[in-house]
Write an enzyme that holds these catalytic residues in place. Structure first.
Site, short mmCIF file in Angstrom:
data_model
loop_
_atom_site.label_atom_id
_atom_site.label_comp_id
_atom_site.label_asym_id
_atom_site.label_seq_id
_atom_site.Cartn_x
_atom_site.Cartn_y
_atom_site.Cartn_z
N HIS A 269 12.30 -2.27 -18.78
CA HIS A 269 12.07 -2.37 -17.34
C HIS A 269 13.16 -3.21 -16.68
CE1 HIS A 269 8.24 -0.60 -18.33
NE2 HIS A 269 7.97 -0.49 -17.05
N LYS B 46 19.07 4.62 -0.56
CA LYS B 46 18.93 6.04 -0.89
C LYS B 46 18.78 6.21 -2.40
CE LYS B 46 20.75 10.38 0.99
NZ LYS B 46 19.46 10.88 1.44
N GLU C 92 9.68 8.46 9.99
CA GLU C 92 10.73 9.49 9.82
C GLU C 92 10.12 10.65 9.06
OE1 GLU C 92 14.03 8.56 7.19
OE2 GLU C 92 12.82 7.11 6.10
N ARG D 15 15.04 2.29 -23.35
CA ARG D 15 14.22 2.04 -22.16
C ARG D 15 13.69 0.60 -22.10
NH1 ARG D 15 8.75 2.24 -20.74
NH2 ARG D 15 8.36 2.98 -18.64
N1 PDD Z 1 17.99 13.52 3.00
N2 PDD Z 1 15.45 10.36 6.00
C1 PDD Z 1 15.26 10.65 4.70
C2 PDD Z 1 14.05 10.14 4.02
C3 PDD Z 1 16.22 11.43 4.01
O1 PDD Z 1 16.04 11.72 2.72
C4 PDD Z 1 17.36 11.90 4.71
C5 PDD Z 1 18.42 12.72 4.03
C6 PDD Z 1 17.49 11.59 6.08
C7 PDD Z 1 18.65 12.06 6.90
O2 PDD Z 1 19.86 11.43 6.52
P1 PDD Z 1 21.25 12.17 6.75
O3 PDD Z 1 21.35 12.47 8.19
O4 PDD Z 1 22.24 11.16 6.30
O5 PDD Z 1 21.23 13.43 5.91
C8 PDD Z 1 16.53 10.79 6.68
C9 PDD Z 1 18.96 14.21 2.16
C10 PDD Z 1 19.76 15.22 2.89
C11 PDD Z 1 18.27 14.77 0.92
O6 PDD Z 1 17.48 14.04 0.36
O7 PDD Z 1 18.58 15.89 0.49
#
Ligand code: PDD
Length: 291
Positions: free
Chosen positions: A102, A148, A180, A100
């Site tokens: 950082h 993501k 969102e 580990r």
């Molecule tokens: N989540 N916004 C966030 C914060 C998300 O985590 C997701 C998707 C979306 C929608 O993205 P998409 O249409 O590409 O699924 C928007 C996924 C499905 C999850 O974390 O399981």
């Protein structure tokens, strides 16, 4: 028993072993994707892979996605989900296992690649027609919500706050803007125009969002990509979410107050129908199962 993919092998889930030194486990140093399959047919797999490639590049994790689409399809076959109406493949790539620190590991470390498939159930048509409730919660995420990453703690806490308050879902609010959901993108309808947040670094550029925008545009529906102020929400005619496991999901109650006339709005219904039509089209085009 489910079959999972780990570092090149398809194995039983209970045989999967990941090092406690894995940087995903210790530091949330990794990215992920969730790709939907309908009756075993992938939906927008190429777009999900392109987003994963961007996430990896931003995180400076060196991993080639060659063969990953096939791994997705193989997982669906291995778990016999060809006939499942709704399933998905989750894939996670971390910077790998190393003592580990950082900063990045000094030595060359292989990324850890883990993927699994599972089925999910959409709400019944009756449940969907009632609409869902949502609650606004502060957005406590970092400034790169467009990547993501597997660091979902702020999303988890927001969703949990909403559930504990009796709502079905959370809407994340930053600087007075409804950005969102905790796991879906957020939309409103104001005077006949469908509005959603633009793809800045503050939101996850959802694939479902992208598809729904295209479908709405083709159908001649008035669209605007702009931030939605929290104060505007009380004047919204309709509110809804979009996402892989939510598809088009109507919101009929917000913070305990009725949205619009309290039933699923006509544009939400239309976009949901268009989305399901698109899913059907993709399925028919790829007829002749992947298996
Ligand atoms: N989540 N916004 C966030 C914060 C998300 O985590 C997701 C998707 C979306 C929608 O993205 P998409 O249409 O590409 O699924 C928007 C996924 C499905 C999850 O974390 O399981």
């Amino acid at each position: 028993m489910s079959i999972v993919f780990l570092d090149g092998d398809f194995i039983q889930k209970d045989e999967a072993k990941i090092s406690p030194d894995d940087r995903g486990f210790l530091l949330a140093d990794g990215v992920y994707e969730v790709t939907p399959f309908y009756n075993g047919v992938p939906f927008s797999l190429d777009r999900h892979m392109a987003r994963l490639e961007r996430s990896l590049a931003w995180m400076r994790i060196n991993y080639s996605l060659d063969g990953l689409e096939e791994i997705h399809k193989q997982l669906i076959r291995a778990n016999e989900f060809q006939d499942a109406p709704t399933s998905y493949v989750y894939v996670q790539i971390t910077r790998g296992a190393a003592p580990r620190t950082h900063y990045f590991p000094q030595e060359d470390v292989e990324p850890t690649v883990y993927a699994f498939a599972r089925t999910w159930e959409r709400p019944s048509p009756e449940r969907w027609a009632q609409g869902f409730s949502a609650m606004t919660v502060p957005d406590r995420r970092w400034s790169r919500a467009d990547i993501k990453t597997i660091c979902l703690l702020p999303n988890v806490l927001a969703f949990q706050d909403a559930i504990e308050a009796g709502a079905d879902d959370a809407i994340l609010v930053r600087d007075g803007v409804a950005i969102e959901g905790a796991h879906m993108n957020f939309w409103g309808v104001f005077d006949g125009t469908v509005v959603t947040h633009p793809t800045t670094s503050n939101i996850l550029p959802g694939i479902t969002r992208e598809v729904v925008l295209e479908l709405a545009d083709q159908a001649g529906i008035a669209l605007e990509e702009r931030p939605i102020q929290v104060e505007e929400l009380k004047d919204a005619d309709e509110l809804f979410f979009t996402g892989t496991t939510g598809e088009v999901r109507p919101i009929t109650t917000l913070n305990g107050a009725v949205v619009g006339n309290g039933s699923v709005g006509s544009l939400t219904q239309k976009l949901s129908d268009l989305f399901h039509g698109k899913v059907q089209e993709v399925r028919s085009a790829l007829e002749g199962p992947i298996a």
